[in-house]
Write an enzyme that holds these catalytic residues in place. Structure first.
Site, PDB file in Angstrom:
ATOM      1  N   TYR A 147       7.628 -29.708  24.854  1.00  0.00           N
ATOM      2  CA  TYR A 147       8.662 -30.710  25.075  1.00  0.00           C
ATOM      3  C   TYR A 147       9.871 -30.021  25.711  1.00  0.00           C
ATOM      4  CZ  TYR A 147       6.406 -34.201  21.972  1.00  0.00           C
ATOM      5  OH  TYR A 147       5.555 -35.108  21.391  1.00  0.00           O
TER       6      TYR A 147
ATOM      7  N   GLY B 152       5.533 -50.570  23.556  1.00  0.00           N
ATOM      8  CA  GLY B 152       4.826 -51.700  24.141  1.00  0.00           C
ATOM      9  C   GLY B 152       3.990 -51.322  25.343  1.00  0.00           C
TER      10      GLY B 152
END
Length: 303
Positions: free
Chosen positions: A72, A223
């Protein structure tokens, strides 16, 4: 719903092995850039002081489970460095979970399949960046369906050597989990899952609970635009539940995830103090049976 003073303990607790954590945690990836797209070329770096402030505020709100990885990093930011700067010396109850398997070179180029020897190097890299002498939880991140026995066995050896306390697996099938558990104890499975995301994992989620293994969804609140951090367009059914609770759609998504079982954790990430407080507050949202029926139907439609 109101977010003020709501503590992460409102979501309840779970034990990763012998480490008790609040079920609402924090994912560090979105700290790296302004729009949360950690690996996107040309993404604008986040404000370092603000990212450090978000991490410290998360701990103040009771978050004691942080998910990170040495891979990351963006052009100017490293999640592990931010965690070290913000939180060391670490609170006694803070659990930091990291991932190995994929890796990235200094230029950001990906190494998808690490050898057992490279896995040890990745573990040591996480130790250096975080400033620790052991890692609380290390997840083997898996790409593909090949056997993980050799790689997970290498991590089990590092666990026996005291460099790792507990082991988990990420992006895996039930067969991978069974293979890993035959080698060493597994405390968590970290897979993509949420309302309308991978409904085919429903049985796997339940099976993890029966085996005493935590299920830790990622991208559970994003989503249909998971990788970019957007939420797309939420369906009317979900928005109606949100309105009934005075909550946001994101909070309902998080609450639904936590309602899938006491072993299901949440690691929403954000670089915004306001969104952090809202995410933590979602742990106190209690959905009714009728609302869960509506959301479950939406989930099964893959919406």
């Amino acid at each position: 719903m109101t977010e003020k003073t709501i503590h992460a303990a409102a979501a309840g607790t779970w034990k990763l092995g012998d480490l008790e954590i609040n079920r609402i945690g924090f994912g560090a990836m979105r700290l790296l850039t302004q729009d949360g797209t950690a690996f996107a070329p040309g993404a604008v770096p986040s404000d370092r002081n603000r990212a450090i402030g978000v991490l410290r505020r998360a701990v103040e709100l009771g978050v004691n489970h942080i998910d990170t990885a040495a891979f990351y990093f963006s052009s100017l930011r490293s999640a592990n460095e931010l965690i070290n700067r913000a939180l060391a010396p670490y609170p006694d109850d803070l659990v930091i979970a990291t991932k190995v398997g994929p890796g990235r070179g200094p230029s950001g180029d990906w190494l998808d399949h690490a050898t057992p020897e490279q896995l040890r190097g990745q573990v040591e890299e996480n130790l250096r960046q975080l400033g620790r002498d052991h890692l609380d939880v290390v997840n083997l991140r898996v790409l593909g369906t090949d056997s993980i026995a050799e790689r997970f066995g290498a991590l089990a050896e590092l666990r026996d050597a005291g460099l790792i306390r507990h082991l988990g697996v990420s992006n895996v099938t039930p067969e991978h989990l069974a293979e890993a558990r035959a080698i060493a104890p597994v405390v968590c499975v970290q897979n993509q899952y949420g309302i309308g995301i991978r409904p085919e994992y429903d049985t796997f989620v339940r099976d993890c609970g029966e085996q005493g293994v935590a299920f830790v969804p990622f991208y559970s609140i994003a989503g249909t635009r998971r990788e970019t951090g957007g939420s797309g367009t939420d369906h009317a059914e979900l928005l109606a539940v949100a309105r009934a609770h005075g909550a946001s759609a994101v909070q309902v998504r998080l609450a639904w995830t936590l309602h899938q079982g006491p072993h299901v954790l949440a690691i929403p990430g954000t670089g915004s103090p306001e969104h952090l407080a809202a995410n933590v507050a979602a742990g106190s949202l209690r959905l009714t049976a009728d609302e869960l029926d509506v959301l479950n139907a939406l989930h099964r439609r893959g919406a």
